[in-house]
Design a protein around this motif. Sequence first.
Motif, mmCIF file in Angstrom:
data_model
loop_
_atom_site.group_PDB
_atom_site.id
_atom_site.type_symbol
_atom_site.label_atom_id
_atom_site.label_comp_id
_atom_site.label_asym_id
_atom_site.label_seq_id
_atom_site.Cartn_x
_atom_site.Cartn_y
_atom_site.Cartn_z
ATOM 1 N N ALA A 105 0.919 -1.326 0.139
ATOM 2 C CA ALA A 105 0.107 -0.183 -0.016
ATOM 3 C C ALA A 105 0.817 1.167 -0.059
ATOM 4 C CB ALA A 105 -0.791 -0.107 1.311
ATOM 5 N N VAL A 106 2.130 1.262 0.611
ATOM 6 C CA VAL A 106 2.816 2.570 0.785
ATOM 7 C C VAL A 106 3.303 3.159 -0.570
ATOM 8 C CG1 VAL A 106 5.021 3.215 2.091
ATOM 9 C CG2 VAL A 106 3.708 1.578 3.091
ATOM 10 N N PRO A 107 3.825 2.571 -1.585
ATOM 11 C CA PRO A 107 4.287 3.108 -2.645
ATOM 12 C C PRO A 107 2.959 3.429 -3.715
ATOM 13 C CG PRO A 107 5.170 0.926 -2.705
ATOM 14 C CD PRO A 107 4.346 0.973 -1.438
ATOM 15 N N THR A 108 1.949 2.849 -3.176
ATOM 16 C CA THR A 108 0.941 2.925 -4.248
ATOM 17 C C THR A 108 -0.327 3.894 -3.853
ATOM 18 O OG1 THR A 108 -0.190 0.815 -3.252
ATOM 19 C CG2 THR A 108 1.236 0.632 -5.381
ATOM 20 N N TYR A 109 -1.094 3.569 -2.993
ATOM 21 C CA TYR A 109 -2.190 4.271 -2.360
ATOM 22 C C TYR A 109 -1.671 5.309 -1.691
ATOM 23 C CZ TYR A 109 -5.178 1.253 -5.121
ATOM 24 O OH TYR A 109 -5.880 0.366 -6.192
ATOM 25 N N LEU A 110 -0.594 5.288 -0.916
ATOM 26 C CA LEU A 110 -0.278 6.267 -0.106
ATOM 27 C C LEU A 110 0.828 7.024 -0.852
ATOM 28 C CD1 LEU A 110 0.114 4.395 3.520
ATOM 29 C CD2 LEU A 110 -1.872 5.792 2.733
ATOM 30 N N TYR A 111 1.168 6.963 -1.909
ATOM 31 C CA TYR A 111 2.070 7.569 -2.703
ATOM 32 C C TYR A 111 1.524 8.322 -3.983
ATOM 33 C CZ TYR A 111 6.125 7.936 -5.588
ATOM 34 O OH TYR A 111 7.421 8.562 -6.420
ATOM 35 N N GLY A 112 1.022 7.596 -4.879
ATOM 36 C CA GLY A 112 0.582 7.796 -6.047
ATOM 37 C C GLY A 112 -0.598 8.687 -5.933
ATOM 38 N N THR A 113 -1.479 8.442 -5.043
ATOM 39 C CA THR A 113 -2.619 9.278 -4.656
ATOM 40 C C THR A 113 -2.406 10.728 -4.203
ATOM 41 O OG1 THR A 113 -3.013 8.533 -2.626
ATOM 42 C CG2 THR A 113 -4.205 7.216 -4.327
ATOM 43 N N LEU A 114 -1.086 11.075 -3.963
ATOM 44 C CA LEU A 114 -0.902 12.296 -3.267
ATOM 45 C C LEU A 114 -0.168 13.103 -4.216
ATOM 46 C CD1 LEU A 114 -0.918 12.857 -0.174
ATOM 47 C CD2 LEU A 114 -1.178 10.646 -0.568
ATOM 48 N N MET A 115 0.078 12.654 -5.574
ATOM 49 C CA MET A 115 0.725 13.458 -6.514
ATOM 50 C C MET A 115 0.249 14.918 -6.650
ATOM 51 S SD MET A 115 3.281 12.223 -6.894
ATOM 52 C CE MET A 115 4.612 10.456 -6.428
ATOM 53 N N ALA B 99 5.111 7.401 5.298
ATOM 54 C CA ALA B 99 4.638 6.145 4.351
ATOM 55 C C ALA B 99 4.153 6.563 3.222
ATOM 56 C CB ALA B 99 3.786 5.074 5.327
ATOM 57 N N GLY B 100 4.789 6.610 2.159
ATOM 58 C CA GLY B 100 4.428 7.250 0.886
ATOM 59 C C GLY B 100 4.189 8.386 0.717
ATOM 60 N N GLY C 248 -4.449 15.334 11.796
ATOM 61 C CA GLY C 248 -3.599 14.510 12.266
ATOM 62 C C GLY C 248 -2.333 15.321 11.951
ATOM 63 N N VAL C 249 -1.373 15.041 12.937
ATOM 64 C CA VAL C 249 -0.310 15.821 12.710
ATOM 65 C C VAL C 249 1.161 14.845 13.131
ATOM 66 C CG1 VAL C 249 -0.293 15.972 15.350
ATOM 67 C CG2 VAL C 249 0.914 17.931 14.029
ATOM 68 N N GLY C 250 1.176 13.628 13.173
ATOM 69 C CA GLY C 250 2.033 12.835 13.497
ATOM 70 C C GLY C 250 3.375 12.652 12.454
ATOM 71 N N GLU C 251 2.821 13.192 11.216
ATOM 72 C CA GLU C 251 3.828 12.614 10.108
ATOM 73 C C GLU C 251 4.033 13.936 9.299
ATOM 74 O OE1 GLU C 251 2.512 8.527 8.735
ATOM 75 O OE2 GLU C 251 0.952 9.795 9.018
ATOM 76 N N ALA C 252 3.468 15.178 9.561
ATOM 77 C CA ALA C 252 3.576 16.278 8.596
ATOM 78 C C ALA C 252 4.822 16.640 8.773
ATOM 79 C CB ALA C 252 2.891 17.441 9.564
ATOM 80 N N GLY C 253 5.675 16.613 9.714
ATOM 81 C CA GLY C 253 7.072 17.195 9.878
ATOM 82 C C GLY C 253 8.038 16.425 9.207
ATOM 83 N N ALA C 254 7.698 14.971 9.015
ATOM 84 C CA ALA C 254 8.709 14.184 8.316
ATOM 85 C C ALA C 254 8.260 14.184 6.806
ATOM 86 C CB ALA C 254 8.376 12.537 8.769
ATOM 87 N N ILE C 255 6.843 14.548 6.351
ATOM 88 C CA ILE C 255 6.697 14.392 5.171
ATOM 89 C C ILE C 255 7.100 16.029 4.381
ATOM 90 C CG2 ILE C 255 4.459 15.140 3.639
ATOM 91 C CD1 ILE C 255 3.061 13.129 5.918
ATOM 92 N N ALA C 256 7.050 17.115 5.177
ATOM 93 C CA ALA C 256 7.245 18.217 4.457
ATOM 94 C C ALA C 256 8.789 18.539 4.406
ATOM 95 C CB ALA C 256 6.780 19.489 5.145
ATOM 96 N N SER C 257 9.430 18.234 5.334
ATOM 97 C CA SER C 257 10.872 18.730 5.594
ATOM 98 C C SER C 257 12.044 18.190 4.494
ATOM 99 C CB SER C 257 11.383 18.578 6.930
ATOM 100 O OG SER C 257 11.353 17.198 7.484
ATOM 101 N N PRO C 258 11.993 17.078 3.964
ATOM 102 C CA PRO C 258 13.360 16.623 3.393
ATOM 103 C C PRO C 258 13.129 17.525 1.899
ATOM 104 C CG PRO C 258 11.999 14.607 4.014
ATOM 105 C CD PRO C 258 11.189 15.549 4.380
ATOM 106 N N ALA C 259 11.972 17.925 1.291
ATOM 107 C CA ALA C 259 12.082 18.711 0.190
ATOM 108 C C ALA C 259 12.505 20.128 0.459
ATOM 109 C CB ALA C 259 10.718 18.748 -0.294
ATOM 110 N N ALA C 260 12.119 20.412 1.637
ATOM 111 C CA ALA C 260 12.494 21.872 2.078
ATOM 112 C C ALA C 260 14.009 22.070 2.503
ATOM 113 C CB ALA C 260 11.690 22.337 3.258
ATOM 114 N N VAL C 261 14.503 20.986 2.957
ATOM 115 C CA VAL C 261 15.869 21.090 3.095
ATOM 116 C C VAL C 261 16.782 20.949 1.839
ATOM 117 C CG1 VAL C 261 18.194 19.868 4.270
ATOM 118 C CG2 VAL C 261 15.845 20.128 5.389
ATOM 119 N N VAL C 262 16.269 19.984 0.934
ATOM 120 C CA VAL C 262 17.003 19.796 -0.215
ATOM 121 C C VAL C 262 16.800 20.988 -1.178
ATOM 122 C CG1 VAL C 262 17.355 18.486 -2.434
ATOM 123 C CG2 VAL C 262 17.058 17.329 -0.079
ATOM 124 N N ASN C 263 15.525 21.661 -1.277
ATOM 125 C CA ASN C 263 15.503 22.876 -2.070
ATOM 126 C C ASN C 263 16.373 23.878 -1.587
ATOM 127 O OD1 ASN C 263 13.719 21.463 -3.589
ATOM 128 N ND2 ASN C 263 12.005 22.114 -2.610
#
Lengths: 782, 155, 282
Positions: free
Chosen positions: A329-339, A368-369, A738-753
């Motif tokens: 489910a992780v690289p499909t319904y939790l990934y492709g659907t967020l594009m 997760a995705g 929901g808030v548990g994952e927001a930081g991990a979701i947003a931050s990699p792109a912010a840092v690399v950018n």
Amino acid sequence: MARVLGTSIKRREDPALITGRGKYTDDLQAAGMAHAAIVRSPYAHARIRGIDTSAAEALPGVLAVLTARDVAAAGIPGVVPVGWLLPDLKTPAHPMIAADTVRHVGDAVAVVVAEDRYLARDAAERVAVDYEPLDAVADVVAALEDGAPAVHEEAPGNVAFDWEIGDSESVDAAFASAANTVELDLRNNRLIPHAIEPRAVLASFDSSTGEMTIHMTSQNPHVHRLLMTLASLGMPEHKVRIVAPEVGGGFGSKIHHYADEAIVGLCSMKLDRPVKWAATRTETNLTDAHGRDHSTHCALALDADGRITGLRVDTAAAMGAYLSTFAPAVPTYLYGTLMSGQYDIPAIHCHVTGVFTHTAPVDAYRGAGRPEATYVVERLMHLAGEATGLGPVEVRRRNFVPADAFPYQTQVALAYDSGNYGPAMDRALEMIGYDDLRTEQASRRGNGGGKLIGIGFSSYIEACGLAPSAVVGSLGAQAGQWESADVRVHPTASVTVYTGSSSHGQGHETTFSQIVADKLGIAPEAVEVIHGDTDLVQFGMGTYGSRSAAVGGSAIVKSVEKIIEKGKKIAAHLLEASAEDLEFEDGSFRVAGSPDRALALGDVALQAYLAHNYPDDLEPGLSATSFYDPANFTYPFGTHVCVVEVDTETGSIDLLRYAAVDDVGNVINPMIVDGQLHGGLAQGIGQALWENAVYDDSGQLVSGSLMDYAVPKIHNLIPFELDRTTTPCPHNPLGVKGVGEAGAIASPAAVVNAVVDALAPFGISHIDMPLTPEKVWRAVNG
Amino acid sequence: MTVSIQLEVNGKPVQATVEPRRLLVHFLREDLGLTGANIGCETSLCGACTVLVDGDAVKSCTMLAAQADGASVTTIEGLARNGDLHPLQEGFWEKHGLQCGYCTPGMILSANYLLAQNPSPSDEEIREGLKGNICRCTGYHNIVEAVKYAAERMS
Amino acid sequence: MYPAQFDYRRAGSVDEALGLLQEHEDAKLMAGGHSLIPMMKLRLAQPPVVIDIGRLDELKGIAEAGGSVRVGSLTTHADIAASDVLAAHCPVLAEAAGHIGDAQVRNRGTIGGNIAHADPGSDIPPVLVLLGASVHLQSPSGTRSVAAGDFFQDLLMTDVGEDEILTHVDVPALGAGTGSAYLKFEHPASGYAVVGAAASVTVQNGRCTAAGLVVGGVGAVPTAVDVSSLVGTDLSDDAIAAAASGLDAEDPIGDIFASGDYRVHVGKVYGKRALAAARDRA
């Protein structure tokens, strides 16, 4: 009465934890307890020619040595199941102890039980396994190449699944007529979760009753019980009790059913004694489900005004050697659907290939995705800002789904219920002092020094609380995604809540007590919250996917509403009024318009249990159980800004600032919400800068210990600057998201950018994570 | 072979016979039942097992119980006095300096040693002083706040 | 996490420790245990006998005499980092010791254990080589001293004989007009030095009269850089950069975090920065 929702109440969990009295699994002692050590494959791929256990068995104090033969002899299913199916998914068996073939370093081949944990390790070293090493492939791209070693015969080409979402034809058309396109090849680095408590299990089988009690590091005890009864151990569900005591972090890694808990359970059955196993860090790193590990090609098409017209994504996603619980489910319904991210994108297509590799399995890890999807979209948006000349802020603004367009149907299945993206960006710019930073950046570039600054953005969308169950089921989930709550008002009006959520650091006891206290008009101290025990709690789905407040909390509200409805009937009877005329406010039932005709919750609760003066058609008691199945996901969002300084002489990166504006809907306990963001940020920044699970070509995990795998440390991080906008979720009673994952979701792109922004003068458009100094230095120096 | 040891743990005398290889952390956790010190790694990096040995913060996974013979050991269980929380324990509670709590005993004892050396540390000194303790939950933001809270209370 | 079984002997004196070493083949000496115990927990070391010398007070302490500072082998990194004597006479040694690991490790780890282990990422060895320290060893047949530059022989290999105990290190005091600095490029996971640059310069009347640079982490043993070209100069940034760029390592070590080539490059940059810092302190 003072408001309790939205208040930073100190956590009730803490007194035990700050005094050392919290009991984690490895803290537990049982009478007659023995210790297990699991013998694991040192090879990524090998045939087992034979196992000689005699030297181990001969050691005094050794109680048993079990191998796959003993699993077969026990007559149990003996396999670890996958809990999410996709069309044409290859599901090769995952034996709990390898019989013929090992498929990753760390695969279990035997287990030793001894009187003492040191002795168990001594004996494990004496188990002689005769291996015939075979060629292995650890890299997700290499595994797809012609002639790559096969992980499973059942999966030709190492393909576990081939999945797509969106409309490729409309995307092709968008690219054909695009004014601007940007594209990127990227790797999303493999991560090891590193919950600071390694996994552990204490299994206690009682042959006189046939009952098995397993204390373990679990985020979802009922799910563990279900999977252990359906597969692995095959015991009757009602004879198994799973307890999650204090759990030292999970981040996804303690969702999944691992072979280990079944192995330890089998040992306890064989010996009719309690058996404990506690993984070492090395062991848990070799066997915990890892996160991420994608190889992706992606491209964005834009029109002459900088509006996105199409997005194309093609990803190879590592599954590892076996399919872990929710892995497909992780690289499909939790990934492709967020594009679609925060953007109005008219055409999207995402294709994903799931790939077996000779490595630890890959499954849900914080986000997760969604971090992977956000990284794709937000890296492309950075490039789009450059390519169009609009810059990172304007290109995002121009493409945000407009505030008046909600609910918004994306091209990748999800329907965003609510959102208002502009204000979060505005506030983030204000907090960071954007214009001044650009001035500073220009002046540094102008004076020719070696220390450049960069500013990176990430405007993310998250989808949490997978729902509703019927939809999730149609997508392949082998479980529902509702949550349960049993709320019991005692005769003296104190309350016990039994929740199917299973806290492991999130502070549910505090937060959930605030919900009940607010709704019933009582003090939070009058509310007890019970979780993490299948014998105490009705079935529940557990804690992951930032679902506990939105789904678990809503289930509690639903039960409280039922209690209030029943209480009105009791109060109406006592007050000789009609139930329709009763109101419940601040802990009292009142007859509307007659303020003196009122009864406190306690009066009603007492009568509910006495039932002496009671409506004829009503059952005694004042409790209610609910199973809340949400109507939709919730959609938190926000904009994060990272500022870095890059030493171009060495490639070193210093974090200077990190500002995050998040919209997680209504907030129950701001202190806890901020804490969740802090932790997620650390993990996301860790992914961007330091963390990397590296396998060598032979499939050895090179970064298996904290000597080589860099978990963020305190001196490498900075204070975080947080703020919020509030767009309540429209479809749950608390308006929370929901808030548990927001930081991990947003931050990699912010840092690399930010780093790429700093290095723009060098013409650098991308560096793969983690951005180690050497990689940055090599990029700068061509 | 076994070794006889005598030491003081949280102010109380302890006598025991241990295998030479027994690590102090296992002695505390399994033989004395003081499970506050936790084990998060085997490479002396996570700091979850930190205790005070003769006042010094020490990783009890990297010390033999035999080496602690004659020493005075303080674990998290011995930090509160007469039921009153230590200011650091208060600070971690007040400032939400913990989530899962697994690293917390070690973190508090390292902070205790830091404040003994430097009663009013700067943010940077706090971050430098606690680099031997890994927390995976909090991102450390509130841990710094917790130590500052305690430093103020203790001054 | 669980060491294999071993016999434990606690020495009450250096002589007793030397006797135990002779008595037990393959025995290992343990000072603070911070190099040995981690190896034993991973069962990479399984000595049949461990001789605990951690309580030998005769091997502890820091004292200045006759232009050099004697540092006992059992002196902890914490004590070295906090030493007033070293701050006055050899501040770069104290500076480097303060960079080792973390507070807990510095409280138990000792200089003797550290240099006898000879990890290429250790902070202490390049400083000892820079300062021209001598390492003192004792065996049943007597005592001897070895120059630090000869003491470190290869990766995890030193000149300590099987029958010897490292008793102390003598570190020449830095003279007037001398500045020194240790700069560390830290590994984000292990905390060891990817590169550690130790530098000193002596300045008289605005001119450099002596300069030294030793870089750790690049080679198996500390790499001395010939910076004699600085003597007679005014230590301009350009002169320093040119001198530091002389760092050369035939077969630099590398890992997944930093390759050999990169380490050499960083060694030059950190060498330059360490020299500049030393100049500014001179």
